[in-house]
Write a protein that holds these residues in place. Structure first.
Motif, short mmCIF file in Angstrom:
data_model
loop_
_atom_site.label_atom_id
_atom_site.label_comp_id
_atom_site.label_asym_id
_atom_site.label_seq_id
_atom_site.Cartn_x
_atom_site.Cartn_y
_atom_site.Cartn_z
N ASN A 22 32.42 15.70 40.16
CA ASN A 22 31.85 16.76 40.99
C ASN A 22 30.53 16.33 41.61
OD1 ASN A 22 33.93 18.57 40.55
ND2 ASN A 22 32.96 19.49 38.77
N LYS A 43 34.75 15.35 34.68
CA LYS A 43 34.64 16.39 35.69
C LYS A 43 33.23 16.47 36.25
CE LYS A 43 35.37 21.36 36.26
NZ LYS A 43 33.98 21.71 36.57
N GLU A 75 22.39 20.40 38.37
CA GLU A 75 23.24 21.13 39.32
C GLU A 75 22.42 22.08 40.19
OE1 GLU A 75 26.91 22.27 41.07
OE2 GLU A 75 26.51 20.68 39.62
N GLU A 132 33.35 25.79 39.36
CA GLU A 132 32.93 24.67 38.53
C GLU A 132 32.16 25.14 37.31
OE1 GLU A 132 29.81 20.90 38.82
OE2 GLU A 132 30.39 22.00 40.63
N GLN A 154 33.19 25.14 33.28
CA GLN A 154 32.28 24.59 32.27
C GLN A 154 31.97 25.61 31.19
OE1 GLN A 154 27.86 24.65 32.27
NE2 GLN A 154 28.09 22.66 33.23
N GLN A 212 43.23 27.02 37.56
CA GLN A 212 42.34 26.06 36.92
C GLN A 212 42.32 26.22 35.41
OE1 GLN A 212 41.25 23.69 38.54
NE2 GLN A 212 40.34 24.20 40.51
N ASN A 253 44.10 19.77 41.49
CA ASN A 253 43.04 20.61 42.06
C ASN A 253 43.14 20.70 43.57
OD1 ASN A 253 41.86 21.42 39.71
ND2 ASN A 253 40.28 19.85 39.71
N TYR A 312 33.50 27.31 45.13
CA TYR A 312 33.80 26.19 44.26
C TYR A 312 32.65 25.89 43.31
CZ TYR A 312 37.92 25.39 47.10
OH TYR A 312 39.13 25.54 47.73
N GLU A 313 31.43 26.26 43.68
CA GLU A 313 30.31 26.10 42.75
C GLU A 313 30.48 27.06 41.58
OE1 GLU A 313 28.38 23.69 43.42
OE2 GLU A 313 29.09 23.35 45.46
N GLU A 350 29.65 16.25 45.49
CA GLU A 350 28.62 17.13 46.00
C GLU A 350 27.43 16.39 46.60
OE1 GLU A 350 27.44 19.81 42.95
OE2 GLU A 350 29.45 20.63 42.65
#
Length: 866
Positions: free
Chosen positions: A619, A615, A698, A669, A673, A558, A525, A665-666, A623
């Protein structure tokens, strides 16, 4: 209209360049005429901001005069007080900065400098845009501004009668007041009287002011080298001439401002959105959009909607999981595996050469019990449900997105978007537009564009090959380590050893390979972020084009990185293994892996659990902990007790920068998912529940980061979620296929149904009624040990067995077509293909897409009809 971007530049004709960023500061100052803001004639005519002492008001958002609002802050380190760097380099940086600030002032911006209270080397340059500048650039940027209040009546909803039920989830309107709606139109100075201007100080809200100032900062020059302009605050920050550039938060997040004119929007967002006690409340999307811009607002709107839709999927998934859990004791084929008189007497063939021994089927008893939970009839129902759910989610999100486009007035945003300054700077080639037949400037010729596309495609292909190489490495590890575990783990055939009961060679290989795969994924990554360099080389025209190009590359990387191991387990492992006397070898050396007698579904579930759970944990560490630790270190370095009296700009400077890509990147992610929740959900019904819990946290974690740990981002417009929408649609289409194939080829659901309805009763079976009894014996084929090839028969001495069993549908020894596929195999294949065809029939769309509406004022106010 003539733009007000004018240059104060230093030029020097030198061939040698020893500057750190490749720029040359030139000696002689050209005389420039700046329309409306005076003339600069020589180097001594540099306009420099006045230095002012801090006035002791930590919550102030204004210059020392209390009248001019701070729209942006630039931070630099005074070169004259540096001790470590070279004096020549310091002087070059200082003169570049002076030229840049002088050009800003020539463009009409007003600057005021204040030295830091905590570090006397730091200088904060506060930027203010006066009314004339705001109006001029609002017209250049086609910014929509209010014409008059919206007097249209809103239609009442059928759900208004249930407001008493949802009131507890709503944000208190007495705390966060609803925004007043207006009819809007692109601003034009010659129609200023038509706009709703009651107060010049509030007509442009802080977010709009910051956008305009950032637009100017990104395009103002500071140097010309060989007729090539060097410009923009981003380049100055990246080269270290400025330490930071950011708009201000309006107050402290934990307390209201002492300034009575401050709206305290940051404080309200923290209290009603980011605070843990507000975790059950709906998000104040209008205030988020007002404070951070539409781009941030649409992200949280999408994430909130996705989380709401996950609630239904999670409920159905938990119901299917509980169905399998409570019925596992009624699983007939699992009972047969654990039965000492059935599974305890079935001797399985070795699954590797030389070191593997014969083994007893009963040692897979525990894994077969767990498999009954996930490989049940409920899983089949859930796979079909998720195929419908993902379609409904995307269709309903389109409707919700259309509503937000209307409410936030972004329907015609694409017509307003300006070219990126990096693109404009490279527009040196003149071409004729085929449509308008007018001259246009472009950054490269058609041949140059083809070369760039070829180079970028080659780079992307190389990274994908790197990912595939890592996947191949994991497969080789699995093939190699299985032999080791088969040799080292206990070989007690009665299955009573507690270690062997739970830790079979297959389980040990699966868990260790999944952990190693997760570690490699996290390492790769960090490498994939180089896709930014590739996208910069492509030079997209607008910011939307830039983000879409980067999005497609990063998601492609990814996708292969995260899902390749799952695809291998689901669709390749155990599918091409041959049979004991004629196994298939991978790369001519490694014997292909076989699945447990119950199939590879449990191993796929293990892989998903480790990657998805690992993951999420990783994360959250990145974060939450990293920004908090960095800010804590920064606070510890400051003078004890001084931070409470430091000005607003200095407090914000010590927060973490958001980064150039913002919430990219949010999004990434959440989309990854979304892929786990949809692509392989047939093997793990609890995936939507885990995603739901993660997303609830989140939303608040992201809100907490934005309001407490990060500097305020420059507000940006956005019409939708960009390239992520077609990516989700692609995932949805692929999800229907993958889940159908998981049920058909990875699960044992269809072979069990074929046995129940066809092979348990005559003419193929011996039972008088439909039953699952005898399923295990019927699905394991026989192999004669004496038929092992001489060079591949190391099993003499490991047991006095004449036959062994293996997982396949083949004729037994002595049959006229021995070891060929039997009739059961062809029935199963036909049933699998029929199931896939039925699953691929698309569900009907819930309704037509909501047509775009426009809240703009009637067309007489549009530019072309003035």
């Amino acid at each position: 209209m003539q733009m007000m971007t004018r240059d104060v530049l230093l030029e020097r004709e030198l061939e040698d360049d020893d500057d750190e960023d490749g720029d040359i500061v030139l000696e002689n100052l050209e005389q420039r005429s700046v329309s409306g803001f005076g003339t600069l004639g020589s180097q001594q005519d540099f306009q420099t901001p006045e230095f002012e002492e801090f006035n002791g008001k930590p919550d102030s958002l204004f210059f020392n005069d209390g009248q001019r609002r701070i729209d942006f802050v630039l931070v630099y380190e005074d070169e004259r007080r540096k001790e470590t760097n070279k004096k020549g380099s310091n002087e070059k940086q200082r003169r570049k900065r002076q030229a840049y600030e002088s050009n800003l002032m020539c463009d009409g911006l007003q600057l005021e400098a204040t030295r830091s209270l905590l570090d006397d080397k730091l200088v904060f340059v506060k930027v203010h845009a006066p009314w004339e500048v705001l109006c001029t650039y609002a017209e250049i940027m086609h910014i929509k501004l209010p014409l008059k209040p919206n007097d249209l009546k809103t239609r009442s909803s059928a759900f208004d009668n249930f407001n008493w039920f949802t009131k507890v989830l709503q944000v208190d309107e007495s705390i966060i007041k609803p925004e007043q709606e207006f009819f809007t139109a692109p601003f034009e100075k010659n129609r200023m009287n038509d706009f709703y201007i009651q107060d010049r100080d509030t007509f442009f809200n802080p977010a709009t002011r910051s956008r305009i100032v950032y637009f100017i900062l990104s395009r103002v020059n500071y140097q010309v080298v060989n007729n090539v302009k060097k410009f923009g605050i981003n380049r100055l920050v990246s080269s270290g001439i400025y330490k930071a550039a950011f708009p201000l938060h309006d107050c402290n997040f934990s307390r209201q401002s002492e300034d009575l004119s401050c709206p305290n929007e940051r404080y309200l967002l923290y209290r009603e959105w980011a605070h843990p006690r507000s975790i059950y409340k709906k998000q104040p999307l209008d205030l988020i959009r007002k404070y951070y811009g539409e781009k941030i607002g649409i992200y949280f709107a999408w994430l909130g909607y996705y989380t709401q839709m996950l609630l239904l999927a999670a409920v159905v998934g938990v119901a299917c999981f509980l169905y399998g859990y409570f019925n596992q004791n009624n699983c007939t084929w699992s009972k047969e595996v654990c039965d000492p008189n059935i599974g305890g007497k079935i001797i399985m063939c070795p699954q590797c050469d030389k070191l593997c021994s014969f083994w007893n089927l009963s040692i897979t008893c525990e894994s077969s019990k767990k498999l009954c939970i996930f490989d049940s009839f409920g899983t089949l129902v859930f796979a079909v449900f998720m195929g419908v759910w993902v379609t409904l989610f995307l269709e309903f999100w389109k409707r919700r997105q259309a509503e937000l486009e209307y409410e936030w007035d972004t329907v015609e945003l694409q017509q307003e978007e300006q070219a990126r300054p990096e693109y404009e700077a490279q527009c040196t080639h003149v071409v004729i537009n085929e449509i308008t037949q007018e001259e246009e400037r472009v950054p490269f010729t058609t041949w140059g564009k083809c070369i760039r596309i070829t180079l970028c495609a080659s780079a992307v292909f190389f990274w994908i090959l790197l990912i595939i190489a890592s996947v191949i490495g994991i497969i080789v590890y699995r093939l190699s380590v299985f032999i080791v575990f088969s040799a080292k783990l206990p070989k007690n055939l009665n299955g009573t050893d507690p270690i062997q009961k739970y830790l079979t060679p297959q389980t040990a290989t699966s868990i260790t390979a999944s952990l190693i795969s997760f570690i490699i994924i996290m390492i790769l990554n960090t490498i994939y972020e180089k896709a930014i360099v590739i996208t910069n080389f492509e030079l997209p025209r607008t910011q939307t084009d830039y983000e879409n190009s980067l999005t497609m590359k990063m998601f492609l990387f990814q996708f292969v990185n995260y899902y390749s191991s799952c695809f291998y387990i689901a669709f390749f492992k155990g599918k091409f293994v041959g049979y004991p006397g004629d196994p298939v070898y991978w790369l001519g050396k490694y014997r292909n892996e076989e699945c447990d007698p119950g199939g590879c579904l449990l191993e796929l579930t293990t892989q998903l659990t480790i990657i998805m759970g690992g993951k999420a944990i990783w994360n959250n560490i990145q974060e939450v902990l990293l920004p908090w630790i960095m800010n804590l270190i920064g606070r510890c370095r400051t003078v004890s007790g001084a931070e409470m009296r430091t000005p607003r700009w200095e407090q914000d400077y010590h927060l973490q920068p958001m980064g150039k890509l913002g919430l990219f990147y949010e999004y990434l992610e959440m989309i990854i998912q979304f892929g786990f929740v949809t692509l392989f959900v047939a093997s793990f019904p609890l995936a939507p529940l885990l995603a739901l819990v993660n997303n609830i946290l989140e939303i608040r974690v992201d809100a907490w980061k934005l309001t407490t740990q990060y500097r305020r981002m420059v507000p940006e417009k956005a019409q939708d979620i960009g390239a992520w929408q077609p990516i989700m649609q692609g995932i949805a289409i692929l999800a229907v296929v993958t889940n159908a194939m998981i049920i058909a080829f990875t699960s044992d659901m269809i072979p069990r149904l074929v046995y129940y309805w066809s092979f348990s009763v005559p003419p193929y079976g011996d039972h008088p009624h439909y039953t699952m009894e005898g399923y295990i014996n019927n699905t394991l084929s026989y192999y004669r040990v004496a038929d092992f090839r001489g060079r591949e028969n190391p099993y003499t001495g490991l047991g006095n067995y004449t036959t062994c069993r293996y997982r396949d549908f083949r004729n037994p020894p002595g049959h006229p077509q021995e070891y060929k596929h039997n009739i059961y195999y062809w029935h199963v294949i036909a049933a699998k293909l029929a199931f896939i065809i039925v699953m691929e029939i698309p569900p009907p769309s819930p309704s037509e897409e909501v047509p775009h509406c426009n809240r703009r004022w009637p067309r007489i106010f549009q530019r072309r009809e003035y």
